[in-house]
Design a protein around this motif. Structure first.
Motif, PDB file in Angstrom:
ATOM      1  N   LEU A  44     -37.069  -6.531   5.877  1.00  0.00           N
ATOM      2  CA  LEU A  44     -35.556  -5.674   6.056  1.00  0.00           C
ATOM      3  C   LEU A  44     -36.665  -4.626   7.357  1.00  0.00           C
ATOM      4  N   THR A  45     -37.348  -3.951   7.045  1.00  0.00           N
ATOM      5  CA  THR A  45     -37.554  -3.102   8.072  1.00  0.00           C
ATOM      6  C   THR A  45     -37.978  -3.732   9.122  1.00  0.00           C
ATOM      7  N   ARG A  46     -39.324  -4.555   8.956  1.00  0.00           N
ATOM      8  CA  ARG A  46     -39.868  -5.367  10.537  1.00  0.00           C
ATOM      9  C   ARG A  46     -38.602  -6.109  11.087  1.00  0.00           C
ATOM     10  N   LEU A  47     -37.909  -6.854   9.981  1.00  0.00           N
ATOM     11  CA  LEU A  47     -37.180  -7.674  10.557  1.00  0.00           C
ATOM     12  C   LEU A  47     -35.903  -6.418  11.509  1.00  0.00           C
ATOM     13  N   PHE A  48     -35.531  -5.379  11.939  1.00  0.00           N
ATOM     14  CA  PHE A  48     -34.580  -4.560  11.756  1.00  0.00           C
ATOM     15  C   PHE A  48     -35.433  -2.980  13.181  1.00  0.00           C
ATOM     16  N   GLY A  49     -36.745  -2.854  12.593  1.00  0.00           N
ATOM     17  CA  GLY A  49     -36.823  -1.949  13.015  1.00  0.00           C
ATOM     18  C   GLY A  49     -36.630  -0.571  12.303  1.00  0.00           C
ATOM     19  N   GLU A  50     -37.323   0.613  13.203  1.00  0.00           N
ATOM     20  CA  GLU A  50     -36.916   1.378  12.761  1.00  0.00           C
ATOM     21  C   GLU A  50     -34.883   1.724  12.174  1.00  0.00           C
ATOM     22  N   SER A  51     -33.906   1.147  12.959  1.00  0.00           N
ATOM     23  CA  SER A  51     -32.900   1.494  12.601  1.00  0.00           C
ATOM     24  C   SER A  51     -32.676   1.260  11.239  1.00  0.00           C
ATOM     25  N   PHE A  52     -33.582   0.326  10.706  1.00  0.00           N
ATOM     26  CA  PHE A  52     -32.764   0.153   8.613  1.00  0.00           C
ATOM     27  C   PHE A  52     -33.168   1.112   8.413  1.00  0.00           C
ATOM     28  N   LEU A  53     -34.608   2.085   8.189  1.00  0.00           N
ATOM     29  CA  LEU A  53     -34.208   3.738   8.067  1.00  0.00           C
ATOM     30  C   LEU A  53     -33.639   4.486   7.708  1.00  0.00           C
ATOM     31  N   SER A  54     -32.446   4.801   9.104  1.00  0.00           N
ATOM     32  CA  SER A  54     -31.182   5.439   8.084  1.00  0.00           C
ATOM     33  C   SER A  54     -30.556   4.765   8.793  1.00  0.00           C
ATOM     34  N   THR A  55     -30.377   3.519   9.292  1.00  0.00           N
ATOM     35  CA  THR A  55     -28.623   3.004   8.378  1.00  0.00           C
ATOM     36  C   THR A  55     -28.907   1.407   7.701  1.00  0.00           C
ATOM     37  N   GLY A  56     -29.761   1.586   7.042  1.00  0.00           N
ATOM     38  CA  GLY A  56     -29.689  -0.096   6.536  1.00  0.00           C
ATOM     39  C   GLY A  56     -29.803   0.339   5.047  1.00  0.00           C
ATOM     40  N   LYS A  57     -29.462  -1.067   4.059  1.00  0.00           N
ATOM     41  CA  LYS A  57     -28.658  -0.794   3.086  1.00  0.00           C
ATOM     42  C   LYS A  57     -29.242  -2.335   2.489  1.00  0.00           C
ATOM     43  N   HIS A  58     -29.572  -2.329   1.191  1.00  0.00           N
ATOM     44  CA  HIS A  58     -29.832  -4.214   0.261  1.00  0.00           C
ATOM     45  C   HIS A  58     -29.695  -3.965  -1.033  1.00  0.00           C
ATOM     46  N   PHE A  59     -29.455  -5.057  -1.765  1.00  0.00           N
ATOM     47  CA  PHE A  59     -29.094  -4.947  -2.780  1.00  0.00           C
ATOM     48  C   PHE A  59     -30.086  -6.085  -3.370  1.00  0.00           C
ATOM     49  N   THR A  60     -30.898  -5.948  -4.769  1.00  0.00           N
ATOM     50  CA  THR A  60     -31.724  -7.188  -5.522  1.00  0.00           C
ATOM     51  C   THR A  60     -31.382  -7.110  -6.682  1.00  0.00           C
ATOM     52  N   THR A  61     -31.462  -8.773  -6.247  1.00  0.00           N
ATOM     53  CA  THR A  61     -31.501  -9.312  -8.330  1.00  0.00           C
ATOM     54  C   THR A  61     -32.442 -10.039  -8.145  1.00  0.00           C
ATOM     55  N   TYR A  62     -33.029  -9.644  -9.414  1.00  0.00           N
ATOM     56  CA  TYR A  62     -34.138  -9.764 -10.294  1.00  0.00           C
ATOM     57  C   TYR A  62     -33.788 -11.481 -10.715  1.00  0.00           C
ATOM     58  N   LEU A  63     -35.013 -12.668 -10.988  1.00  0.00           N
ATOM     59  CA  LEU A  63     -34.627 -13.498 -11.120  1.00  0.00           C
ATOM     60  C   LEU A  63     -35.958 -14.161 -12.445  1.00  0.00           C
ATOM     61  N   SER A  64     -37.072 -14.552 -12.240  1.00  0.00           N
ATOM     62  CA  SER A  64     -38.239 -14.890 -12.556  1.00  0.00           C
ATOM     63  C   SER A  64     -38.946 -14.020 -12.426  1.00  0.00           C
ATOM     64  N   PRO A  65     -40.009 -13.448 -13.678  1.00  0.00           N
ATOM     65  CA  PRO A  65     -41.016 -12.598 -13.474  1.00  0.00           C
ATOM     66  C   PRO A  65     -41.857 -12.548 -12.129  1.00  0.00           C
ATOM     67  N   VAL A  66     -42.475 -11.544 -12.148  1.00  0.00           N
ATOM     68  CA  VAL A  66     -43.611 -11.141 -10.889  1.00  0.00           C
ATOM     69  C   VAL A  66     -45.152 -11.472 -12.113  1.00  0.00           C
ATOM     70  N   TYR A  67     -46.108 -12.069 -11.589  1.00  0.00           N
ATOM     71  CA  TYR A  67     -47.268 -11.776 -12.658  1.00  0.00           C
ATOM     72  C   TYR A  67     -48.101 -11.428 -11.972  1.00  0.00           C
ATOM     73  N   PRO A  68     -49.402 -11.088 -12.227  1.00  0.00           N
ATOM     74  CA  PRO A  68     -51.115 -10.598 -11.736  1.00  0.00           C
ATOM     75  C   PRO A  68     -50.952 -11.728 -10.848  1.00  0.00           C
TER      76      PRO A  68
END
Length: 113
Positions: A44-68
């Motif tokens: 999201l920071t790459r997408l929105f740039g510096e604006s995300f750092l001061s005005t951005g928000k996000h929510f993530t739902t985890y569905l499946s494990p991430v393995y090594p």
């Protein structure tokens, strides 16, 4: 994953000790969900740039494990925008996929532009 978990300081478990992960029914240690949230923040920071750092928000739902050794990619699309305080808040849905095409997490984020 051990560094992210702080294994040298914290209780060890499914994120850092393979025998504990196997006993829990997993095929190996798993990454903490917050790692995926960090990857989403980077996206999201790459997408929105510096604006995300001061005005951005996000929510993530985890569905499946991430393995090594999993390779995780993130994709997303703009799904809308709303007016907010004289600016435009752009809304994005995103999803994280492993190398086998399994969706490991989904989420939504936004930022003022």
């Amino acid at each position: 994953m051990s560094v992210f978990t702080g294994a040298e300081f914290h209780k060890q478990g499914i994120h850092t000790v393979r025998s504990i992960a196997l006993k829990a029914g997993l095929k190996d240690c798993i990454a903490q969900g917050m790692m995926e949230s960090c990857w989403a923040s980077e996206y999201l920071t790459r997408l929105f740039g510096e604006s995300f750092l001061s005005t951005g928000k996000h929510f993530t739902t985890y569905l499946s494990p991430v393995y090594p050794r999993d390779t995780i990619t993130i994709e997303g699309e703009v799904v809308g925008s709303v007016s907010e305080n004289g600016k435009v808040r752009v809304e994005v849905e995103y999803w994280l996929l492993n190398q086998d095409g399994v969706t490991t997490a989904v989420g939504h984020g936004s930022s003022l532009l």
